[in-house]
Structures are given as structure tokens and as C-alpha cells.
Design a protein around this motif. Structure first.
Motif, PDB file in Angstrom:
ATOM      1  N   UNK A  28       0.850  -1.197   0.000  1.00 24.59           N
ATOM      2  CA  UNK A  28       0.000   0.000   0.000  1.00 24.59           C
ATOM      3  C   UNK A  28       0.882   1.243   0.000  1.00 24.59           C
ATOM      4  N   UNK A  29       1.900   1.256   0.849  1.00 25.20           N
ATOM      5  CA  UNK A  29       2.815   2.402   0.919  1.00 25.20           C
ATOM      6  C   UNK A  29       3.528   2.580  -0.419  1.00 25.20           C
ATOM      7  N   UNK A  30       4.021   1.469  -0.984  1.00 24.06           N
ATOM      8  CA  UNK A  30       4.710   1.520  -2.277  1.00 24.06           C
ATOM      9  C   UNK A  30       3.792   2.130  -3.342  1.00 24.06           C
ATOM     10  N   UNK A  31       2.571   1.638  -3.422  1.00 29.05           N
ATOM     11  CA  UNK A  31       1.627   2.127  -4.439  1.00 29.05           C
ATOM     12  C   UNK A  31       1.273   3.597  -4.244  1.00 29.05           C
ATOM     13  N   UNK A  32       1.138   4.022  -2.995  1.00 27.51           N
ATOM     14  CA  UNK A  32       0.810   5.435  -2.763  1.00 27.51           C
ATOM     15  C   UNK A  32       1.978   6.340  -3.142  1.00 27.51           C
ATOM     16  N   UNK A  33       3.193   5.897  -2.887  1.00 25.59           N
ATOM     17  CA  UNK A  33       4.370   6.674  -3.290  1.00 25.59           C
ATOM     18  C   UNK A  33       4.514   6.637  -4.810  1.00 25.59           C
ATOM     19  N   UNK A  34       4.323   5.464  -5.394  1.00 26.54           N
ATOM     20  CA  UNK A  34       4.460   5.305  -6.852  1.00 26.54           C
ATOM     21  C   UNK A  34       3.484   6.200  -7.606  1.00 26.54           C
ATOM     22  N   UNK A  35       2.313   6.467  -7.011  1.00 22.13           N
ATOM     23  CA  UNK A  35       1.314   7.310  -7.674  1.00 22.13           C
ATOM     24  C   UNK A  35       1.820   8.736  -7.878  1.00 22.13           C
ATOM     25  N   UNK A  40       8.126   5.657 -15.492  1.00 20.33           N
ATOM     26  CA  UNK A  40       9.032   5.141 -16.518  1.00 20.33           C
ATOM     27  C   UNK A  40      10.487   5.535 -16.250  1.00 20.33           C
ATOM     28  N   UNK A  41      10.759   6.127 -15.068  1.00 23.18           N
ATOM     29  CA  UNK A  41      12.137   6.467 -14.710  1.00 23.18           C
ATOM     30  C   UNK A  41      12.890   5.214 -14.278  1.00 23.18           C
ATOM     31  N   UNK A  42      14.193   5.257 -14.391  1.00 24.17           N
ATOM     32  CA  UNK A  42      15.022   4.099 -13.999  1.00 24.17           C
ATOM     33  C   UNK A  42      14.805   3.705 -12.536  1.00 24.17           C
ATOM     34  N   UNK A  43      14.813   4.660 -11.573  1.00 21.34           N
ATOM     35  CA  UNK A  43      14.579   4.252 -10.179  1.00 21.34           C
ATOM     36  C   UNK A  43      13.200   3.615  -9.974  1.00 21.34           C
ATOM     37  N   UNK A  44      12.176   4.118 -10.664  1.00 20.14           N
ATOM     38  CA  UNK A  44      10.838   3.553 -10.506  1.00 20.14           C
ATOM     39  C   UNK A  44      10.769   2.141 -11.079  1.00 20.14           C
ATOM     40  N   UNK A  45      11.413   1.926 -12.211  1.00 22.72           N
ATOM     41  CA  UNK A  45      11.437   0.581 -12.808  1.00 22.72           C
ATOM     42  C   UNK A  45      12.209  -0.376 -11.906  1.00 22.72           C
ATOM     43  N   UNK A  46      13.355   0.087 -11.368  1.00 19.74           N
ATOM     44  CA  UNK A  46      14.144  -0.748 -10.452  1.00 19.74           C
ATOM     45  C   UNK A  46      13.333  -1.057  -9.187  1.00 19.74           C
ATOM     46  N   UNK A  47      12.579  -0.063  -8.725  1.00 25.36           N
ATOM     47  CA  UNK A  47      11.749  -0.271  -7.533  1.00 25.36           C
ATOM     48  C   UNK A  47      10.666  -1.308  -7.798  1.00 25.36           C
ATOM     49  N   UNK A  48      10.027  -1.224  -8.942  1.00 24.08           N
ATOM     50  CA  UNK A  48       8.979  -2.200  -9.289  1.00 24.08           C
ATOM     51  C   UNK A  48       9.571  -3.605  -9.393  1.00 24.08           C
ATOM     52  N   UNK A  49      10.752  -3.696  -9.983  1.00 26.69           N
ATOM     53  CA  UNK A  49      11.438  -4.986 -10.082  1.00 26.69           C
ATOM     54  C   UNK A  49      11.737  -5.540  -8.686  1.00 26.69           C
ATOM     55  N   UNK A  50      12.249  -4.699  -7.801  1.00 27.98           N
ATOM     56  CA  UNK A  50      12.552  -5.143  -6.435  1.00 27.98           C
ATOM     57  C   UNK A  50      11.276  -5.571  -5.705  1.00 27.98           C
ATOM     58  N   UNK A 141      10.891   0.121  -1.482  1.00 34.67           N
ATOM     59  CA  UNK A 141      10.308   1.356  -0.969  1.00 34.67           C
ATOM     60  C   UNK A 141      11.287   2.519  -1.076  1.00 34.67           C
ATOM     61  N   UNK A 142      12.556   2.273  -0.759  1.00 36.66           N
ATOM     62  CA  UNK A 142      13.564   3.341  -0.881  1.00 36.66           C
ATOM     63  C   UNK A 142      13.723   3.768  -2.339  1.00 36.66           C
ATOM     64  N   UNK A 143      13.740   2.809  -3.246  1.00 39.98           N
ATOM     65  CA  UNK A 143      13.899   3.121  -4.664  1.00 39.98           C
ATOM     66  C   UNK A 143      12.722   3.930  -5.203  1.00 39.98           C
ATOM     67  N   UNK A 144      11.504   3.537  -4.825  1.00 36.66           N
ATOM     68  CA  UNK A 144      10.351   4.281  -5.333  1.00 36.66           C
ATOM     69  C   UNK A 144      10.306   5.682  -4.743  1.00 36.66           C
TER      70      UNK A 144
END
Length: 150
Positions: A28-35, A40-50, A141-144
Motif C-alpha cells: 500500500x505504501x509503495x503504491x501510494x508513493x508510486x502514484x 518510466x524512470x530508472x529508479x521507478x522501474x528498479x523499484x517495481x522490479x525489487x 520502498x527506498x527506490x520508489x
């Protein structure tokens, strides 16, 4: 016998999530931050992968390790003349059965002690896998959080 086995496996599958680390608050925290981030940024893609890796690893390792731990525990209990146990009490029951075995057969007791020693290792591996998945979730979470905003 097949019905009992199938029932046990089904019960096990439903019990696995209760042992696993609950990631729902982290997701939930990840999704709220991701919003609020550029997805499509590198950190966001790396965060989704993690995030996906952490979820996948804990789910896969839980099923695999719990099945192995259950099998070893029940083998040890049967060796000592005990009935197979349910997941919540297996490890403790085997430990108690070893402390006060119903059999006096030294070979069976030695075999059960060996099973318990291997089981103790498996339990440590299970705990370490869970801890690694928790760390990966923290990393996600840190990456996102470091991803650029929209």
C-alpha cells in the motif's frame, strides 16, 4: 488416503500466508508513493522490479520451505511413534517427542535426532529467506521514494 493428502496440502497452502511476512502495508505504501512518481524512470522501474522480486521470492520460498519442513517434521514424529502434526505445532511437538520418546529403539531415536538437526537448519534458512525478502521490500520502498515525481 489420497483425500487426506490432498486435504493436508490444501490446508498447507492456506496456512502458508499466515507464516509469511505480511507485505500488504508495504505494498500500500509503495503504491501510494508510486502514484506520485514518474513510473518510466530508472529508479521507478528498479523499484517495481525489487517489489516483484520480494513478493515472488517470499511466496515461492514459503511454499517450498513449508512443504519441506512439514515433511521432515512428520517423518521425525512418525519415527518416534507419534501422529503427524499440524503446521502450527510440528516443530515444537517433534522437539518434545525427542525429549520424551515413546520408543526405546536407539536407532529410531538417533534417526529422529538427525531429522531434527536437519529441520533446525531448514527453519533457519526459511527465516533467512523471509528476512531477505523483507530487506528487498525495504529496498523497493527506498527506490520508489527516490524516483522523480510526475
Amino acid at each position: 488416503m489420497k483425500f487426506r493428502t490432498a486435504s493436508a496440502v490444501i490446508a498447507l497452502v492456506f496456512a502458508v500466508p499466515s507464516w509469511a511476512h505480511d507485505f500488504s502495508a508495504d505494498i500500500v505504501k509503495f503504491n501510494s508513493i508510486a502514484a506520485t512518481k514518474k513510473l518510466d524512470s530508472e529508479p521507478a522501474i528498479a523499484a517495481k522490479l525489487a517489489l516483484e522480486r520480494a513478493q515472488g521470492e517470499i511466496e515461492q520460498s514459503d511454499v517450498k520451505m513449508v512443504l519441506r519442513i512439514r515433511s521432515m517434521t512428520n517423518t521425525g514424529l512418525r519415527t518416534l511413534g507419534e501422529q503427524p502434526a499440524f503446521l502450527t505445532s510440528e516443530f515444537k511437538r517433534l522437539e518434545a517427542a525427542l525429549a520424551n520418546p515413546k520408543t526405546t529403539d536407539a536407532t529410531k531415536i538417533a534417526a529422529a535426532k538427525e531429522i531434527f538437526a536437519r529441520l533446525s537448519v531448514e527453519m533457519r534458512v526459511y527465516t533467512d529467506l523471509e528476512n531477505m525478502a523483507v530487506e528487498q521490500m525495504k529496498q523497493a520502498l527506498q527506490l520508489i521514494e527516490s524516483a522523480p515525481g510526475k
